[in-house]
Design an enzyme around this catalytic site. Structure first.
Site, PDB file in Angstrom:
ATOM      1  N   ARG C  80       0.848  -1.189   0.000  1.00 24.42           N
ATOM      2  CA  ARG C  80       0.000   0.000   0.000  1.00 24.42           C
ATOM      3  C   ARG C  80       0.889   1.247   0.000  1.00 24.42           C
ATOM      4  O   ARG C  80       1.765   1.360   0.849  1.00 24.42           O
ATOM      5  CB  ARG C  80      -0.917  -0.030   1.224  1.00 24.42           C
ATOM      6  CG  ARG C  80      -2.058   0.936   1.144  1.00 24.42           C
ATOM      7  CD  ARG C  80      -3.074   0.676   2.227  1.00 24.42           C
ATOM      8  NE  ARG C  80      -3.871  -0.526   1.969  1.00 24.42           N
ATOM      9  CZ  ARG C  80      -4.589  -1.169   2.892  1.00 24.42           C
ATOM     10  NH1 ARG C  80      -4.588  -0.732   4.139  1.00 24.42           N
ATOM     11  NH2 ARG C  80      -5.300  -2.228   2.576  1.00 24.42           N
ATOM     12  N   SER C 119     -19.527   1.330  -2.634  1.00 27.55           N
ATOM     13  CA  SER C 119     -19.365   1.647  -1.214  1.00 27.55           C
ATOM     14  C   SER C 119     -18.778   3.039  -0.992  1.00 27.55           C
ATOM     15  O   SER C 119     -18.883   3.603   0.087  1.00 27.55           O
ATOM     16  CB  SER C 119     -18.427   0.633  -0.571  1.00 27.55           C
ATOM     17  OG  SER C 119     -17.145   0.716  -1.186  1.00 27.55           O
ATOM     18  N   HIS C 125      -5.398   0.407  -8.110  1.00 28.78           N
ATOM     19  CA  HIS C 125      -4.765  -0.900  -7.909  1.00 28.78           C
ATOM     20  C   HIS C 125      -3.940  -1.296  -9.128  1.00 28.78           C
ATOM     21  O   HIS C 125      -4.415  -1.174 -10.258  1.00 28.78           O
ATOM     22  CB  HIS C 125      -5.816  -1.991  -7.686  1.00 28.78           C
ATOM     23  CG  HIS C 125      -6.581  -1.848  -6.401  1.00 28.78           C
ATOM     24  ND1 HIS C 125      -7.364  -2.844  -5.895  1.00 28.78           N
ATOM     25  CD2 HIS C 125      -6.665  -0.826  -5.502  1.00 28.78           C
ATOM     26  CE1 HIS C 125      -7.912  -2.454  -4.746  1.00 28.78           C
ATOM     27  NE2 HIS C 125      -7.513  -1.216  -4.504  1.00 28.78           N
ATOM     28  N   GLU C 144      -0.409  -7.233  -5.322  1.00 28.95           N
ATOM     29  CA  GLU C 144      -1.301  -6.110  -5.613  1.00 28.95           C
ATOM     30  C   GLU C 144      -0.779  -4.853  -4.926  1.00 28.95           C
ATOM     31  O   GLU C 144      -0.580  -4.842  -3.714  1.00 28.95           O
ATOM     32  CB  GLU C 144      -2.711  -6.413  -5.134  1.00 28.95           C
ATOM     33  CG  GLU C 144      -3.709  -5.331  -5.547  1.00 28.95           C
ATOM     34  CD  GLU C 144      -5.103  -5.582  -4.996  1.00 28.95           C
ATOM     35  OE1 GLU C 144      -5.950  -6.094  -5.744  1.00 28.95           O
ATOM     36  OE2 GLU C 144      -5.330  -5.263  -3.803  1.00 28.95           O
TER      37      GLU C 144
END
Lengths: 212, 212, 212, 212
Positions: C80, C119, C125, C144
């Site tokens: 991340r 959402s 990504h 990822e």
């Protein structure tokens, strides 16, 4: 089995906490001394929490019940301090003793250098009581600090690795050789200390002469 | 002086980058082998970027200009891999050779074990070219990987510390003693290997007998 | 159960290896840019290997067999990257694309910023194929990389935490509020970018004036 | 200049020591709570020692002499604790207060949440006196703990980065926008807390109903 794993994780979390704090504390002494340009008796520091399987095995061997484990097994939290010279070990022991009653409490000392084990194992062990602050409040943790030279560590790592691999199978003549190797490693340590001592003496001699 | 410091920081940042990646790579091999329950020839891994003062001193000694430093000084990025047994060193060297042309390129090997230095220094050195990706694009970095046993490391750390402290003042008879200590350390390594070998032989013998 | 745990540990070790390398690589870019005094589009980097229970759950949901897991579940290794401004995200994506075919291979991109989820979830990504070198040879790992602003991360952490805690119980009107909060967070991001842009314009104006 | 650098390094080493210990302590609380399956009010923890240039600048601004720096500049050692929800901040503050007189001493609290700064800055600051053990004996260090939500942190990082880059040039209308952005970020925090609260209420309602 997973349930048990989770149970053990909960039991061990304060030990991990203590190991992390103690590692920081001893590494900081080394960093401090090197930054101010002084010799550090601490060469490097490692730490670990004992594996669950080893705790269970040790409890069985010592006939310690599950409830008594935190009070009777002293090395669940383990810190190892490596020194260059044998005399550094005692300097580090003095650091720890000086802090007795401050941020830690000395419970027990075992001098496996002057009284080395039959196997040839040498190290100085100090068991301490160490206070941590958990989310649920303060808690005292037993921790074992092993202090040894690089040569003692070299021998101990190899002996541990051989023991682990071949356990009950080590024949007596091999044990004899391991023991002799430990003696040789210790002789090497003493030789290194003497070399250092001699250089120092020589230096003093030169300093005296060059000042006249 | 501060300007120079900043300049040096910029020069050294890719070396730090390379050291961090290489440390992760060799530590991962150890973690992997231990997780799958196999013996790891790698006991532990350290890394460092050479200090600016040492780079400048080495450049002067080797008569290397500022511009040539990245090509001529091979150990600005340094990785040290410690092994339990002498034979593990060659297993690690094989790992590195297997990756030649993959994620690294082997530039040079120096076997200071079979051809140990006059001082008694023993280690296996592999100089590699290692590609990193910087914010400004790809870049090749020279790095020196030193592979040694714990006993060789023990001796080297102490010799380095004595050299650093007493530099030009080490009289010949002390050097002689240091050299003998290196030989004794190496003999200890060989003894440890033999012990391991003997246990293995004994195990095979038992296995054969218990299968009949 | 313990056997299974060990089996999973073996499966996951190369993913841990990949996560460690990738973390070093992206952190190095940030360190490099800050050292040379340039703005870094990367504010901080985290990484994790997906928990076994989450892998099993995802495999069940996607109807993926045990054997297909490494090929079909793309986020076992997860990185991340947090950015200050929305436009930084695309700079980071460009860094990754530039390395396609070099030390990694871009498999897939999903722009959940322009096409945010129902959402309210926003992030960019990039799924990559990343080569590592294990003790048993080279291996390709899917990973990822999620790239997002600090505000997107703030929202995502809280949504994840609420989802985890209250799972099936979230009533529609709460989901509606969460979605609105995501929009508000994004508006904040845009406002921050505009402020930065305005200051830059003002600076240019001053520079032009002070040069005349 | 190098001499001064070395001097500063010596001064700052105990602050680094304190930061490392405090980071371990607060991270351990988070790890502990997550391991026992409880919600952690601490999302993540960072720490840093103030840069020399910033210390000098602050000393000049506050008219603090070199000797008074350790007593008058409270944020040389800085810890930052990030929380998901505003109410978590006060839970963390309570943790710290509970330890007052134990492993730390609370010197001062500043509630920049209820009394936010003109700029829009929000955070809760606790200044503590923290005892460390150096090689030369015990020593008390001042440290500032900043506790804030992820949204407050998002705003603060961007404001800091803009301030740093454009310093004296920020025109009033931009400052106005930054301030409004801080209010919007805080409104977002409140909205998130409310959502959490509502879900909790809904859960209780369902639990009551399903028990009848």
């Amino acid at each position: 089995m997973n349930v048990e794993n989770t149970e053990w994780k909960k039991i061990l979390i304060p030990y991990e906490h203590a190991v992390e704090e103690l590692k920081v504390k001893f590494k900081s002494i080394r960093n401090e001394l090197r930054t101010i340009g002084e010799y550090s008796p601490i060469e490097f520091v490692t730490g670990r929490v004992k594996k669950v399987s080893s705790i269970i095995e040790k409890a069985r061997k010592l006939d310690v019940s599950h409830e008594e484990i935190p009070d009777k097994i002293e090395d669940i939290a383990g810190i190892r301090i490596m020194c260059q010279f044998v005399e550094d070990i005692y300097t580090v022991v003095d650091y720890i003793r000086d802090r007795d009653g401050e941020d830690l409490e000395v419970v027990l000392e075992k001098d496996y250098i002057n009284n080395y084990k039959d196997s040839g194992y040498r190290s100085y062990h100090v068991v301490i009581k160490y206070p941590i602050h958990t989310a649920l409040g303060p808690k005292n943790i037993l921790a074992e600090i092993q202090i040894r030279t690089l040569a003692m560590n070299f021998w101990a790592i190899i002996e541990h690795s051989l023991k682990y691999k071949y356990k009950q199978q080590i024949p007596p003549h091999i044990n004899e050789r391991l023991k002799k190797a430990a003696d040789a490693a210790f002789k090497l340590d003493q030789e290194m200390s003497e070399i250092r001592h001699e250089i120092r003496q020589a230096q003093k001699f030169f300093e005296v002469r060059s000042n006249t």
